[in-house]
Design a protein around this motif. Sequence first.
Motif, short mmCIF file in Angstrom:
data_model
loop_
_atom_site.label_atom_id
_atom_site.label_comp_id
_atom_site.label_asym_id
_atom_site.label_seq_id
_atom_site.Cartn_x
_atom_site.Cartn_y
_atom_site.Cartn_z
N UNK A 1 0.84 -1.20 0.00
CA UNK A 1 0.00 0.00 0.00
C UNK A 1 0.87 1.25 0.00
N UNK A 2 1.93 1.23 0.79
CA UNK A 2 2.85 2.37 0.82
C UNK A 2 3.47 2.62 -0.54
N UNK A 3 3.90 1.55 -1.21
CA UNK A 3 4.47 1.69 -2.56
C UNK A 3 3.45 2.26 -3.52
N UNK A 4 2.24 1.77 -3.43
CA UNK A 4 1.17 2.27 -4.30
C UNK A 4 0.94 3.76 -4.07
N UNK A 5 0.80 4.14 -2.81
CA UNK A 5 0.55 5.56 -2.50
C UNK A 5 1.72 6.42 -2.97
N UNK A 6 2.93 5.92 -2.79
CA UNK A 6 4.11 6.68 -3.21
C UNK A 6 4.17 6.84 -4.72
N UNK A 7 3.59 5.92 -5.46
CA UNK A 7 3.63 5.99 -6.93
C UNK A 7 2.62 7.00 -7.48
N UNK A 8 1.66 7.41 -6.66
CA UNK A 8 0.66 8.37 -7.11
C UNK A 8 1.22 9.79 -7.09
N UNK A 9 0.71 10.62 -7.98
CA UNK A 9 1.08 12.03 -7.96
C UNK A 9 0.58 12.62 -6.64
N UNK A 10 1.30 13.61 -6.10
CA UNK A 10 0.94 14.14 -4.77
C UNK A 10 -0.53 14.57 -4.62
N UNK A 11 -1.08 15.25 -5.59
CA UNK A 11 -2.47 15.71 -5.46
C UNK A 11 -3.45 14.54 -5.51
N UNK A 12 -3.14 13.53 -6.34
CA UNK A 12 -3.98 12.34 -6.42
C UNK A 12 -3.94 11.61 -5.08
N UNK A 13 -2.75 11.45 -4.53
CA UNK A 13 -2.58 10.79 -3.24
C UNK A 13 -3.33 11.55 -2.14
N UNK A 14 -3.18 12.87 -2.13
CA UNK A 14 -3.85 13.69 -1.11
C UNK A 14 -5.36 13.55 -1.21
N UNK A 15 -5.90 13.65 -2.42
CA UNK A 15 -7.35 13.52 -2.59
C UNK A 15 -7.82 12.15 -2.12
N UNK A 16 -7.10 11.11 -2.49
CA UNK A 16 -7.47 9.76 -2.11
C UNK A 16 -7.44 9.59 -0.59
N UNK A 17 -6.38 10.07 0.04
CA UNK A 17 -6.26 9.93 1.50
C UNK A 17 -7.31 10.76 2.23
N UNK A 18 -7.63 11.94 1.70
CA UNK A 18 -8.69 12.75 2.32
C UNK A 18 -10.03 12.01 2.26
N UNK A 19 -10.26 11.32 1.16
CA UNK A 19 -11.51 10.56 1.03
C UNK A 19 -11.50 9.32 1.91
#
Length: 179
Positions: free
Chosen positions: A122-140
Amino acid sequence: MCLTNDEGSAVPATDLAAHQIHILYIDHHGWLYNWLRHKLGNACDAADIAQDTFMRILTRQQPVHLNEPRAYLSTIAHGLVIDHWRRRELERAWLETLASLPEPEAPAPETRLIFLEALIEIDRLLDSLKPRVRTAFLLAQLDGLTCPQIAEHLGVSLSTVERYITKALRSCYTLRFEP
């Protein structure tokens, strides 16, 4: 496809690539190991990461053409060191979580390992996302914000947030269901 070696003899491209990697290993493994040992302060981890660096090179599909071999090796090794530290931090956090559980609720050792491996993926997956995509996903996912709330928080349109979330979910799906 055949290439020629230093003597002008025909050599299959795969043999030449293997020979180049062999020379790279002979000429620079000791330097890389010492560089990593100094950086990590641990000979065992340095040896593992040095080997992983050369394994990355061996498993590459593209040929290796090196003008600056040490810069190339240190770049690969630096990424592996970051992965190593991130994995250690996840392991530490996971062990702290386990230590806080009452004994009867603690998972079996096999289950602990499965959870830790899942956390690393999961950490690798999140790290592979662009920062704004990761932020939006984590906020959700973690904060439970709705798409309109995320759009307001990030200062982007609702459709942009929906694209971000879709991209992150697609990555999760790929991790889970595709080889």
